[in-house]
Scaffold this motif. Structure first.
Motif, mmCIF file in Angstrom:
data_model
loop_
_atom_site.group_PDB
_atom_site.id
_atom_site.type_symbol
_atom_site.label_atom_id
_atom_site.label_comp_id
_atom_site.label_asym_id
_atom_site.label_seq_id
_atom_site.Cartn_x
_atom_site.Cartn_y
_atom_site.Cartn_z
ATOM 1 N N THR A 10 0.681 -0.975 -0.075
ATOM 2 C CA THR A 10 -0.396 -0.133 0.222
ATOM 3 C C THR A 10 1.100 1.352 0.158
ATOM 4 N N ARG A 11 1.900 1.310 0.968
ATOM 5 C CA ARG A 11 2.812 2.610 0.459
ATOM 6 C C ARG A 11 3.653 2.380 -0.318
ATOM 7 N N ILE A 12 4.055 1.676 -1.000
ATOM 8 C CA ILE A 12 4.694 1.236 -2.473
ATOM 9 C C ILE A 12 3.884 1.968 -3.474
ATOM 10 N N SER A 13 2.043 1.755 -3.448
ATOM 11 C CA SER A 13 1.412 2.044 -4.557
ATOM 12 C C SER A 13 1.293 3.168 -4.264
ATOM 13 N N ASP A 14 1.262 4.026 -2.830
ATOM 14 C CA ASP A 14 0.846 5.315 -2.927
ATOM 15 C C ASP A 14 2.292 5.866 -3.456
ATOM 16 N N ALA A 15 3.753 6.005 -3.326
ATOM 17 C CA ALA A 15 4.266 6.838 -3.414
ATOM 18 C C ALA A 15 4.735 6.663 -5.212
ATOM 19 N N LEU A 16 4.324 5.234 -5.602
ATOM 20 C CA LEU A 16 3.892 5.548 -7.132
ATOM 21 C C LEU A 16 3.297 5.769 -7.729
ATOM 22 N N GLU A 17 2.335 6.445 -7.030
ATOM 23 C CA GLU A 17 1.215 7.823 -7.637
ATOM 24 C C GLU A 17 1.821 8.315 -7.347
ATOM 25 N N GLU A 18 2.280 8.921 -6.563
ATOM 26 C CA GLU A 18 2.624 10.303 -6.276
ATOM 27 C C GLU A 18 4.126 9.978 -7.837
ATOM 28 N N LEU A 19 5.127 9.145 -7.899
ATOM 29 C CA LEU A 19 5.638 9.256 -8.979
ATOM 30 C C LEU A 19 5.861 9.630 -10.269
ATOM 31 N N ARG A 20 4.011 9.071 -10.554
ATOM 32 C CA ARG A 20 3.134 8.641 -11.501
ATOM 33 C C ARG A 20 2.552 10.454 -11.933
ATOM 34 N N ARG A 21 2.452 10.740 -10.732
ATOM 35 C CA ARG A 21 1.705 12.437 -11.049
ATOM 36 C C ARG A 21 2.697 13.295 -11.812
ATOM 37 N N LYS A 22 4.508 13.282 -11.200
ATOM 38 C CA LYS A 22 5.098 13.627 -11.405
ATOM 39 C C LYS A 22 5.647 13.627 -12.875
ATOM 40 N N GLY A 23 5.340 12.279 -13.755
ATOM 41 C CA GLY A 23 5.742 12.114 -14.760
ATOM 42 C C GLY A 23 7.127 11.011 -15.088
ATOM 43 N N LEU A 24 7.487 10.144 -13.799
ATOM 44 C CA LEU A 24 8.492 9.215 -13.604
ATOM 45 C C LEU A 24 8.061 7.597 -13.708
ATOM 46 N N VAL A 25 7.106 7.338 -13.266
ATOM 47 C CA VAL A 25 6.400 6.121 -13.574
ATOM 48 C C VAL A 25 5.058 6.611 -14.132
ATOM 49 N N GLU A 26 4.774 4.577 -15.258
ATOM 50 C CA GLU A 26 3.511 5.102 -15.710
ATOM 51 C C GLU A 26 3.225 3.557 -15.038
ATOM 52 N N LYS A 27 1.267 3.546 -15.090
ATOM 53 C CA LYS A 27 0.227 3.031 -13.812
ATOM 54 C C LYS A 27 -0.232 2.038 -15.278
ATOM 55 N N LEU A 28 0.279 0.680 -15.367
ATOM 56 C CA LEU A 28 -0.439 -0.527 -16.227
ATOM 57 C C LEU A 28 -1.525 -1.218 -15.849
ATOM 58 N N THR A 29 -3.085 -1.182 -16.577
ATOM 59 C CA THR A 29 -4.221 -2.148 -15.833
ATOM 60 C C THR A 29 -2.758 -4.037 -16.691
ATOM 61 N N THR A 30 -3.911 -4.630 -15.546
ATOM 62 C CA THR A 30 -3.393 -5.639 -15.680
ATOM 63 C C THR A 30 -4.735 -6.896 -16.338
ATOM 64 N N ASP A 31 -4.573 -7.817 -15.966
ATOM 65 C CA ASP A 31 -6.049 -8.372 -16.846
ATOM 66 C C ASP A 31 -7.060 -8.967 -15.578
ATOM 67 N N LYS A 32 -6.351 -8.495 -14.641
ATOM 68 C CA LYS A 32 -6.850 -8.364 -12.581
ATOM 69 C C LYS A 32 -7.175 -6.479 -12.877
ATOM 70 N N LYS A 33 -8.781 -6.140 -12.656
ATOM 71 C CA LYS A 33 -9.190 -5.192 -12.601
ATOM 72 C C LYS A 33 -8.218 -4.225 -11.075
ATOM 73 N N SER A 34 -8.375 -4.852 -9.903
ATOM 74 C CA SER A 34 -7.920 -4.513 -8.695
ATOM 75 C C SER A 34 -6.634 -4.454 -8.978
ATOM 76 N N LYS A 35 -5.465 -4.571 -10.465
ATOM 77 C CA LYS A 35 -3.708 -5.244 -10.172
ATOM 78 C C LYS A 35 -3.722 -3.668 -11.261
ATOM 79 N N PHE A 36 -2.485 -3.110 -10.618
ATOM 80 C CA PHE A 36 -1.771 -2.511 -11.918
ATOM 81 C C PHE A 36 -0.253 -2.758 -11.545
ATOM 82 N N GLN A 37 0.169 -2.586 -12.783
ATOM 83 C CA GLN A 37 1.784 -2.602 -12.931
ATOM 84 C C GLN A 37 1.887 -1.449 -12.724
#
Length: 176
Positions: free
Chosen positions: A145-172
């Motif tokens: 959960t903490r890693i997801s929160d940090a990655l979301e912040e980095l996504r907003r800054k344009g450093l990482v992208e969030k990809l959907t998986t075949d499971k709707k609740s999981k992201f890469q």
């Protein structure tokens, strides 16, 4: 001759301080947050550009829980990282610093400086994989959960992208 000795001593101190800080996976910003020593000042110390006074040495040794002289033992091994982490934790509690806020800064540092600067996230990764990598390679534990929160912040800054998986609740996530 004195100026060369001064520069050599500053460089040795710089290298040792940086090695101690990195052995416990801390950022300069975290040291600033806990001690009040300005991050740019820490950067200049770690690059050997400036000399520091005894007050700064004392603050740094208190923070890491070592004796002042241990920061100057250039040929000695770095103190045990587990002991240093415990000492930093004691320092935080003694100075009424919330360890969770402090560690959040550590997570951002670990992802930004260690993970994104490696090839690990060239391929999409689940947060569970990132947590395992951080634990195995750097001996730090963070919840997904903490890693997801940090990655979301980095996504907003344009450093990482969030990809959907075949499971709707999981992201890469993958670095951009």
């Amino acid at each position: 001759m004195q100026k060369n000795n001064d520069k050599n001593s500053r460089k040795k101190f710089a290298d040792r301080l940086k090695a101690i800080r990195e052995s416990v996976n801390l950022s300069q910003e975290q040291i600033h947050y806990a001690t009040g020593i300005i991050q740019t000042h820490i950067s200049k110390i770690e690059s050997g550009k400036i000399s520091i006074g005894i007050d700064t040495v004392s603050t740094l040794s208190d923070f890491f829980g070592v004796e002042d002289f241990q920061l100057f033992q250039y040929d000695e091994p770095i103190p045990d990282p587990d002991l240093l982490r415990k000492n930093v934790h004691k320092y935080l509690l003694l100075h009424d610093i919330n360890p969770h806020v402090f560690l959040k800064k550590s997570l951002m540092y670990a992802i930004r400086e260690k993970i994104l600067n490696s090839k690990f996230m060239d391929t999409p990764r689940l947060t569970k994989e990132i947590a395992g990598h951080l634990h195995d390679k750097y001996d730090v534990k963070f919840t997904t959960t903490r890693i997801s929160d940090a990655l979301e912040e980095l996504r907003r800054k344009g450093l990482v992208e969030k990809l959907t998986t075949d499971k709707k609740s999981k992201f890469q996530y993958r670095k951009v």
